[in-house]
Scaffold this active site. Structure first.
Site, PDB file in Angstrom:
ATOM      1  N   GLY A   1      53.368  51.705  65.351  1.00  0.00           N
ATOM      2  CA  GLY A   1      52.784  53.010  65.021  1.00  0.00           C
ATOM      3  C   GLY A   1      53.803  53.810  64.242  1.00  0.00           C
ATOM      4  O   GLY A   1      54.533  53.263  63.415  1.00  0.00           O
ATOM      5  N   ARG A   2      53.849  55.138  64.504  1.00  0.00           N
ATOM      6  CA  ARG A   2      54.800  55.991  63.770  1.00  0.00           C
ATOM      7  C   ARG A   2      56.246  55.521  63.991  1.00  0.00           C
ATOM      8  O   ARG A   2      56.972  55.221  63.042  1.00  0.00           O
ATOM      9  CB  ARG A   2      54.652  57.454  64.223  1.00  0.00           C
ATOM     10  CG  ARG A   2      53.444  58.167  63.656  1.00  0.00           C
ATOM     11  CD  ARG A   2      53.337  59.571  64.242  1.00  0.00           C
ATOM     12  NE  ARG A   2      53.019  59.509  65.650  1.00  0.00           N
ATOM     13  CZ  ARG A   2      51.827  59.791  66.182  1.00  0.00           C
ATOM     14  NH1 ARG A   2      50.861  60.210  65.422  1.00  0.00           N
ATOM     15  NH2 ARG A   2      51.619  59.693  67.477  1.00  0.00           N
ATOM     16  N   ILE A   3      56.674  55.453  65.266  1.00  0.00           N
ATOM     17  CA  ILE A   3      58.078  55.117  65.543  1.00  0.00           C
ATOM     18  C   ILE A   3      58.339  53.635  65.254  1.00  0.00           C
ATOM     19  O   ILE A   3      59.342  53.281  64.613  1.00  0.00           O
ATOM     20  CB  ILE A   3      58.438  55.480  67.002  1.00  0.00           C
ATOM     21  CG1 ILE A   3      58.300  56.998  67.205  1.00  0.00           C
ATOM     22  CG2 ILE A   3      59.868  55.025  67.345  1.00  0.00           C
ATOM     23  CD1 ILE A   3      58.344  57.463  68.650  1.00  0.00           C
TER      24      ILE A   3
ATOM     25  N   THR B   1      62.594  52.001  74.273  1.00  0.00           N
ATOM     26  CA  THR B   1      62.745  53.452  74.066  1.00  0.00           C
ATOM     27  C   THR B   1      61.373  54.127  74.201  1.00  0.00           C
ATOM     28  O   THR B   1      61.193  55.254  73.751  1.00  0.00           O
ATOM     29  CB  THR B   1      63.323  53.778  72.659  1.00  0.00           C
ATOM     30  OG1 THR B   1      62.471  53.181  71.674  1.00  0.00           O
ATOM     31  CG2 THR B   1      64.745  53.277  72.501  1.00  0.00           C
TER      32      THR B   1
ATOM     33  N   ARG C   1      58.489  53.899  77.278  1.00  0.00           N
ATOM     34  CA  ARG C   1      58.362  54.443  78.630  1.00  0.00           C
ATOM     35  C   ARG C   1      58.760  53.365  79.636  1.00  0.00           C
ATOM     36  O   ARG C   1      58.385  52.194  79.495  1.00  0.00           O
ATOM     37  CB  ARG C   1      56.921  54.883  78.922  1.00  0.00           C
ATOM     38  CG  ARG C   1      56.496  56.177  78.250  1.00  0.00           C
ATOM     39  CD  ARG C   1      57.166  57.405  78.872  1.00  0.00           C
ATOM     40  NE  ARG C   1      56.728  58.651  78.267  1.00  0.00           N
ATOM     41  CZ  ARG C   1      57.356  59.268  77.255  1.00  0.00           C
ATOM     42  NH1 ARG C   1      58.462  58.765  76.734  1.00  0.00           N
ATOM     43  NH2 ARG C   1      56.874  60.414  76.787  1.00  0.00           N
TER      44      ARG C   1
ATOM     45  N   GLU D   1      62.976  56.825  86.982  1.00  0.00           N
ATOM     46  CA  GLU D   1      63.829  57.615  86.113  1.00  0.00           C
ATOM     47  C   GLU D   1      64.150  58.919  86.830  1.00  0.00           C
ATOM     48  O   GLU D   1      63.206  59.602  87.233  1.00  0.00           O
ATOM     49  CB  GLU D   1      63.073  57.915  84.817  1.00  0.00           C
ATOM     50  CG  GLU D   1      63.928  57.959  83.595  1.00  0.00           C
ATOM     51  CD  GLU D   1      63.088  57.929  82.328  1.00  0.00           C
ATOM     52  OE1 GLU D   1      62.717  59.019  81.876  1.00  0.00           O
ATOM     53  OE2 GLU D   1      62.805  56.831  81.824  1.00  0.00           O
TER      54      GLU D   1
ATOM     55  N   HIS E   1      67.228  58.672  78.706  1.00  0.00           N
ATOM     56  CA  HIS E   1      66.032  59.182  78.023  1.00  0.00           C
ATOM     57  C   HIS E   1      66.409  60.224  76.957  1.00  0.00           C
ATOM     58  O   HIS E   1      65.979  61.384  77.021  1.00  0.00           O
ATOM     59  CB  HIS E   1      65.044  59.773  79.047  1.00  0.00           C
ATOM     60  CG  HIS E   1      63.639  59.810  78.546  1.00  0.00           C
ATOM     61  ND1 HIS E   1      62.554  59.525  79.342  1.00  0.00           N
ATOM     62  CD2 HIS E   1      63.116  60.105  77.321  1.00  0.00           C
ATOM     63  CE1 HIS E   1      61.440  59.651  78.641  1.00  0.00           C
ATOM     64  NE2 HIS E   1      61.762  59.996  77.406  1.00  0.00           N
TER      65      HIS E   1
ATOM     66  N   ALA F   1      66.324  59.466  73.377  1.00  0.00           N
ATOM     67  CA  ALA F   1      66.024  58.970  72.026  1.00  0.00           C
ATOM     68  C   ALA F   1      65.688  60.095  71.038  1.00  0.00           C
ATOM     69  O   ALA F   1      65.992  59.988  69.857  1.00  0.00           O
ATOM     70  CB  ALA F   1      64.890  57.948  72.071  1.00  0.00           C
TER      71      ALA F   1
HETATM   72  P1  NAP Z   1      51.876  55.990  67.837  1.00  0.00           P
HETATM   73  O1  NAP Z   1      52.099  56.363  66.400  1.00  0.00           O
HETATM   74  O2  NAP Z   1      50.582  56.331  68.484  1.00  0.00           O
HETATM   75  O3  NAP Z   1      52.143  54.422  67.974  1.00  0.00           O
HETATM   76  C1  NAP Z   1      51.834  53.701  69.106  1.00  0.00           C
HETATM   77  C2  NAP Z   1      51.512  52.269  68.693  1.00  0.00           C
HETATM   78  O4  NAP Z   1      51.300  51.498  69.884  1.00  0.00           O
HETATM   79  C3  NAP Z   1      50.269  52.135  67.836  1.00  0.00           C
HETATM   80  O5  NAP Z   1      50.588  51.361  66.714  1.00  0.00           O
HETATM   81  C4  NAP Z   1      49.259  51.405  68.729  1.00  0.00           C
HETATM   82  O6  NAP Z   1      48.480  50.542  67.926  1.00  0.00           O
HETATM   83  C5  NAP Z   1      50.195  50.621  69.644  1.00  0.00           C
HETATM   84  N1  NAP Z   1      49.583  50.255  70.938  1.00  0.00           N
HETATM   85  C6  NAP Z   1      48.850  51.028  71.772  1.00  0.00           C
HETATM   86  N2  NAP Z   1      48.473  50.316  72.842  1.00  0.00           N
HETATM   87  C7  NAP Z   1      48.971  49.062  72.666  1.00  0.00           C
HETATM   88  C8  NAP Z   1      48.913  47.873  73.429  1.00  0.00           C
HETATM   89  N3  NAP Z   1      48.213  47.803  74.559  1.00  0.00           N
HETATM   90  N4  NAP Z   1      49.560  46.769  72.952  1.00  0.00           N
HETATM   91  C9  NAP Z   1      50.226  46.824  71.778  1.00  0.00           C
HETATM   92  N5  NAP Z   1      50.324  47.935  71.014  1.00  0.00           N
HETATM   93  C10 NAP Z   1      49.695  49.031  71.462  1.00  0.00           C
HETATM   94  O7  NAP Z   1      52.988  56.643  68.766  1.00  0.00           O
HETATM   95  P2  NAP Z   1      54.499  57.002  68.389  1.00  0.00           P
HETATM   96  O8  NAP Z   1      54.586  58.395  67.878  1.00  0.00           O
HETATM   97  O9  NAP Z   1      55.069  55.898  67.585  1.00  0.00           O
HETATM   98  O10 NAP Z   1      55.152  57.019  69.872  1.00  0.00           O
HETATM   99  C11 NAP Z   1      55.131  55.853  70.670  1.00  0.00           C
HETATM  100  C12 NAP Z   1      55.625  56.142  72.084  1.00  0.00           C
HETATM  101  O11 NAP Z   1      57.038  56.299  72.067  1.00  0.00           O
HETATM  102  C13 NAP Z   1      55.125  57.456  72.697  1.00  0.00           C
HETATM  103  O12 NAP Z   1      53.856  57.284  73.304  1.00  0.00           O
HETATM  104  C14 NAP Z   1      56.203  57.802  73.704  1.00  0.00           C
HETATM  105  O13 NAP Z   1      55.844  57.355  75.000  1.00  0.00           O
HETATM  106  C15 NAP Z   1      57.421  57.023  73.223  1.00  0.00           C
HETATM  107  N6  NAP Z   1      58.548  57.918  72.858  1.00  0.00           N
HETATM  108  C16 NAP Z   1      59.670  57.914  73.615  1.00  0.00           C
HETATM  109  C17 NAP Z   1      60.741  58.718  73.270  1.00  0.00           C
HETATM  110  C18 NAP Z   1      62.002  58.757  74.079  1.00  0.00           C
HETATM  111  O14 NAP Z   1      62.600  59.817  74.196  1.00  0.00           O
HETATM  112  N7  NAP Z   1      62.480  57.653  74.612  1.00  0.00           N
HETATM  113  C19 NAP Z   1      60.663  59.549  72.141  1.00  0.00           C
HETATM  114  C20 NAP Z   1      59.497  59.513  71.389  1.00  0.00           C
HETATM  115  C21 NAP Z   1      58.434  58.706  71.762  1.00  0.00           C
HETATM  116  P3  NAP Z   1      47.039  50.015  68.398  1.00  0.00           P
HETATM  117  O15 NAP Z   1      46.270  51.223  68.838  1.00  0.00           O
HETATM  118  O16 NAP Z   1      46.511  49.332  67.185  1.00  0.00           O
HETATM  119  O17 NAP Z   1      47.309  49.042  69.506  1.00  0.00           O
END
Ligand code: NAP
Length: 325
Positions: free
Chosen positions: A156-158, A234, A236, A265, A284, A286
């Site tokens: 996705g985005r990250i 990075t 959950r 956590e 936590h 990132a």
């Molecule tokens: P995003 O743009 O919505 O990307 C999430 C990706 O995961 C999408 O490409 C989605 O594609 C895929 N996905 C969803 N369910 C899935 C599954 N069952 N199997 C495989 N892929 C799956 O979100 P983002 O902005 O990149 O953020 C992602 C996550 O990073 C957040 O939800 C957050 O929990 C975590 N995060 C953590 C930190 C930290 O401080 N450590 C910081 C920022 C974000 P599909 O729908 O096609 O499957």
């Protein structure tokens, strides 16, 4: 009567001033998160909750707030700590901060790929403990980043931003998503998670925590990975089964892990992972840069201020289920 806003942790003062100008704002400034009874008491009569990953915002909390509650604005892109269905049933909007932390989080995930591959934290401990006596051509050998394969779970985005960094560093990138992204940057989509795990030297997790991804990486999945593989999380903590990972790192099923997020956590200080050399543990952080955390705070306040004006939050995850007439 002015609207009441609860901010559950200390935040940037400039952003709190924007809230104070519009509402009666209570900021819980203790370093520790509110206990459950404190949270249930503090939300009473609120129009808005500025929430953090440390708060479980479920139906009980929403009902404790009462009919005044219109918005729960999460400080972060992930909102797995909020029961969105319960919020929608009560006509409560849920806001988050997508996009603003993408590059910062990707920087950090890629730093962990490099740090784990080249055993940086372990090597730092080696020097500090006075174990570095002489140059040894066979000591602390790591794995090349360039030329190796990175498997991204959730492009996705990250995930895409991590892929850009990996491609620029000479890695091959494969990914697993449920759907085909519009632009996969020239990465290779694999047919299944198992195929990704078997093909990757490094696996980096970037999907959200959902009922479907809870425990996605357990014993069976770790056993699919090559013995030299490195796991980076990075996203959950609960996406990875902590006990299975601890066993896999102990018995050599995989080589190394670098974890910004864990389950639980914080990880308890007597947890076996803390005594193992082949894991790097981070608290936590990132998205933790001054610029990004400030922008996240600003977006969270923008989401709340919109609701105080009678509008939906600009970043609202359940807008299609909200009807404020
Ligand atoms: P995003 O743009 O919505 O990307 C999430 C990706 O995961 C999408 O490409 C989605 O594609 C895929 N996905 C969803 N369910 C899935 C599954 N069952 N199997 C495989 N892929 C799956 O979100 P983002 O902005 O990149 O953020 C992602 C996550 O990073 C957040 O939800 C957050 O929990 C975590 N995060 C953590 C930190 C930290 O401080 N450590 C910081 C920022 C974000 P599909 O729908 O096609 O499957």
């Amino acid at each position: 009567m002015p609207a009441k806003v609860l901010v559950t942790r200390r935040q940037f003062e400039e952003e709190m001033d924007r809230l104070r100008a519009a509402a009666d704002t209570v900021v819980l400034t203790r370093p520790a998160p509110a206990t459950r009874p404190e949270l249930l008491e503090a939300v009473r009569g609120c129009t808005a909750i500025f929430a953090h990953i440390t708060d479980q915002i479920d139906a009980e909390v929403m009902d404790a707030a009462g009919d005044s509650l219109k918005v729960i604005a999460e400080f972060g892109v992930g909102y797995d700590n909020i029961d969105v269905n319960a919020a929608s049933e009560r006509n409560i909007a849920v806001g988050n901060t997508p996009g603003v932390l993408t590059e910062t989080t990707a920087d950090f995930a890629f730093a962990l790929i490099q740090a784990a591959g080249r055993r940086l934290a372990e090597s730092d401990r080696f020097v500090r403990k006075g174990e570095w006596k002489w140059f040894d051509p066979l000591d602390l050998l790591g794995q090349d980043i360039n030329g190796s394969t990175l498997g991204i779970v959730g492009l996705g985005r990250i995930g895409s931003s991590v892929a850009k960094r990996a491609l620029a560093s000479g890695m091959n990138v494969v990914y697993h998503n449920r759907t085909q992204p519009e632009d996969d940057l020239g990465c290779t989509r694999v047919g299944s998670l198992d195929e990704l795990l078997a093909k990757s030297d490094f696996v980096s997790i970037h999907c959200p925590l959902t009922p479907e991804t809870n425990g996605l990486i357990g014993k069976a999945q770790l056993e699919k990975m090559p013995k030299h593989a490195v796991l980076i999380n990075t996203a959950r903590g609960p996406i990875v089964d902590t006990d299975a990972l601890t066993d896999a790192l102990r018995d050599g099923t995989i080589a190394y892990a670098a974890l910004d997020v864990t389950n639980p956590e914080p990880i308890p200080t007597d947890h076996p992972l803390l005594s193992m050399e082949n894991v790097t543990l981070l608290p936590h952080i990132a998205s933790a840069t001054v610029g990004t955390r400030r922008k996240m705070s600003q977006m969270t306040v923008d989401n709340i201020l919109a609701v105080l004006r009678g509008e939906l939050p600009p970043d609202c995850v359940n807008s299609e289920r909200i009807n404020w007439g």
